[in-house]
Scaffold this active site. Structure first.
Site, PDB file in Angstrom:
ATOM      1  N   ASP A   1     -23.328  17.337 -43.113  1.00  0.00           N
ATOM      2  CA  ASP A   1     -22.204  16.457 -42.803  1.00  0.00           C
ATOM      3  C   ASP A   1     -22.795  15.142 -42.267  1.00  0.00           C
ATOM      4  OD1 ASP A   1     -19.827  15.414 -41.841  1.00  0.00           O
ATOM      5  OD2 ASP A   1     -19.217  17.159 -40.746  1.00  0.00           O
TER       6      ASP A   1
ATOM      7  N   ASP B   1     -17.252  28.762 -42.680  1.00  0.00           N
ATOM      8  CA  ASP B   1     -16.177  29.338 -41.879  1.00  0.00           C
ATOM      9  C   ASP B   1     -15.353  28.296 -41.151  1.00  0.00           C
ATOM     10  OD1 ASP B   1     -18.249  28.617 -40.016  1.00  0.00           O
ATOM     11  OD2 ASP B   1     -17.156  29.801 -38.537  1.00  0.00           O
TER      12      ASP B   1
ATOM     13  N   GLY C   1     -23.985  30.436 -41.892  1.00  0.00           N
ATOM     14  CA  GLY C   1     -23.339  29.835 -43.059  1.00  0.00           C
ATOM     15  C   GLY C   1     -24.072  29.975 -44.373  1.00  0.00           C
TER      16      GLY C   1
ATOM     17  N   GLU D   1     -29.393  25.569 -46.318  1.00  0.00           N
ATOM     18  CA  GLU D   1     -28.302  25.288 -45.382  1.00  0.00           C
ATOM     19  C   GLU D   1     -26.984  25.256 -46.160  1.00  0.00           C
ATOM     20  OE1 GLU D   1     -26.951  25.335 -42.654  1.00  0.00           O
ATOM     21  OE2 GLU D   1     -27.272  23.558 -41.428  1.00  0.00           O
ATOM     22  N   ASP D   2     -25.896  25.598 -45.483  1.00  0.00           N
ATOM     23  CA  ASP D   2     -24.603  25.609 -46.177  1.00  0.00           C
ATOM     24  C   ASP D   2     -24.080  24.211 -46.485  1.00  0.00           C
ATOM     25  OD1 ASP D   2     -24.122  25.056 -43.482  1.00  0.00           O
ATOM     26  OD2 ASP D   2     -22.545  26.542 -43.227  1.00  0.00           O
TER      27      ASP D   2
ATOM     28  N   PHE E   1     -12.518  19.456 -44.813  1.00  0.00           N
ATOM     29  CA  PHE E   1     -13.098  20.653 -44.206  1.00  0.00           C
ATOM     30  C   PHE E   1     -12.939  21.809 -45.184  1.00  0.00           C
ATOM     31  CE2 PHE E   1     -13.942  24.155 -41.420  1.00  0.00           C
ATOM     32  CZ  PHE E   1     -14.899  23.635 -40.571  1.00  0.00           C
ATOM     33  N   VAL E   2     -14.039  22.504 -45.430  1.00  0.00           N
ATOM     34  CA  VAL E   2     -14.001  23.573 -46.433  1.00  0.00           C
ATOM     35  C   VAL E   2     -14.422  24.917 -45.845  1.00  0.00           C
ATOM     36  CG1 VAL E   2     -14.370  22.074 -48.439  1.00  0.00           C
ATOM     37  CG2 VAL E   2     -16.346  22.950 -47.201  1.00  0.00           C
TER      38      VAL E   2
ATOM     39  N   ARG F   1     -15.502  33.266 -44.182  1.00  0.00           N
ATOM     40  CA  ARG F   1     -16.837  33.175 -44.790  1.00  0.00           C
ATOM     41  C   ARG F   1     -16.902  34.012 -46.064  1.00  0.00           C
ATOM     42  NH1 ARG F   1     -20.447  30.825 -41.227  1.00  0.00           N
ATOM     43  NH2 ARG F   1     -20.199  31.357 -39.036  1.00  0.00           N
TER      44      ARG F   1
ATOM     45  N   LYS G   1     -21.579  16.338 -47.639  1.00  0.00           N
ATOM     46  CA  LYS G   1     -20.511  15.353 -47.357  1.00  0.00           C
ATOM     47  C   LYS G   1     -21.203  14.021 -47.130  1.00  0.00           C
ATOM     48  CE  LYS G   1     -17.303  18.374 -44.888  1.00  0.00           C
ATOM     49  NZ  LYS G   1     -16.596  18.619 -43.615  1.00  0.00           N
TER      50      LYS G   1
END
Ligand code: IMP
Length: 188
Positions: free
Chosen positions: A115, A171, A54, A111-112, A164-165, A177, A143
């Site tokens: 959560d 992805d 990610g 990191e992407d 959710f993105v 992606r 988030k």
């Protein structure tokens, strides 16, 4: 099971929805973040560790905003989280470890998205045992309202609500992606 794979099995019918952040918004924010990282890096060396898959696009844009005077090296880790279809247990299995010895180094984890925070906090605990000189984290998206464990995030691109993105590295079941912007996922 891979995180994206879990989601695909639980909810198969989705399409790309509303754009949350455009290419140019992301680009401006990444430039600012890189500036902050560089100004707060005390030594001249920085090991930037991207979490596959990610963070690949975010990392590649971020490091290209860092000046030549900073000796930035890159490395990658690939992890997989244990858990059921909707929830990560927080236990992380390392599929690919960094190639570098991080002891005594200034390390930046890229990191992407964070959560619940379970994955990143588990990963940070592993990294701390290796005695880096410093360990900071840079996440593109946060988030925050979903957080279950406190996790130290020094640099954050955007705080987002519980949606959710996909896109810009993120992805859904391995898809999307490559989108240049960040979009919400919509059910069909
Ligand atoms: P956490 O352990 O709950 O913080 O899980 C973080 C991981 O969940 C991220 O590294 C992503 O792989 C995945 N994830 C969480 N939310 C999203 C999303 O909106 N889009 C894509 N992946 C997500």
């Amino acid at each position: 099971m891979e995180k994206a794979e879990k989601i695909e099995k639980a909810e198969p019918d989705y399409k790309i929805g509303r754009e949350l952040f455009s290419e140019s918004e992301i680009s401006r924010r990444v430039k600012t973040l890189a500036g902050q990282v560089v100004s707060e890096t005390k030594g001249r060396d920085l090991l930037v560790v991207g979490i596959l898959n990610g963070a690949v696009i975010f990392l590649s844009d971020l490091i290209r905003r860092m000046p030549a005077e900073l000796d930035a090296k890159i490395d990658f880790m690939s992890i997989s989280s244990y858990g059921n279809a909707t929830q990560s247990s927080g236990a992380v299995r390392i599929l690919k470890d960094v190639n570098s010895d991080i002891e005594g180094r200034d390390v930046l984890i890229v990191e992407d998205i964070v959560d619940t925070g379970l994955t990143l906090s588990y990963l940070l605990n592993i990294m701390y045992t290796r005695k880096p000189a410093s360990l900071r984290t840079c996440v593109l998206l946060d988030k925050r309202e979903k957080r279950q464990v406190e996790v130290k995030v020094e640099y954050c691109g955007f705080v987002i609500p519980d949606v959710f993105v996909v896109g810009y590295g993120l992805d859904y079941g391995g898809k999307w992606r490559h989108l240049p912007s960040i979009c919400e996922l919509d059910s069909i």
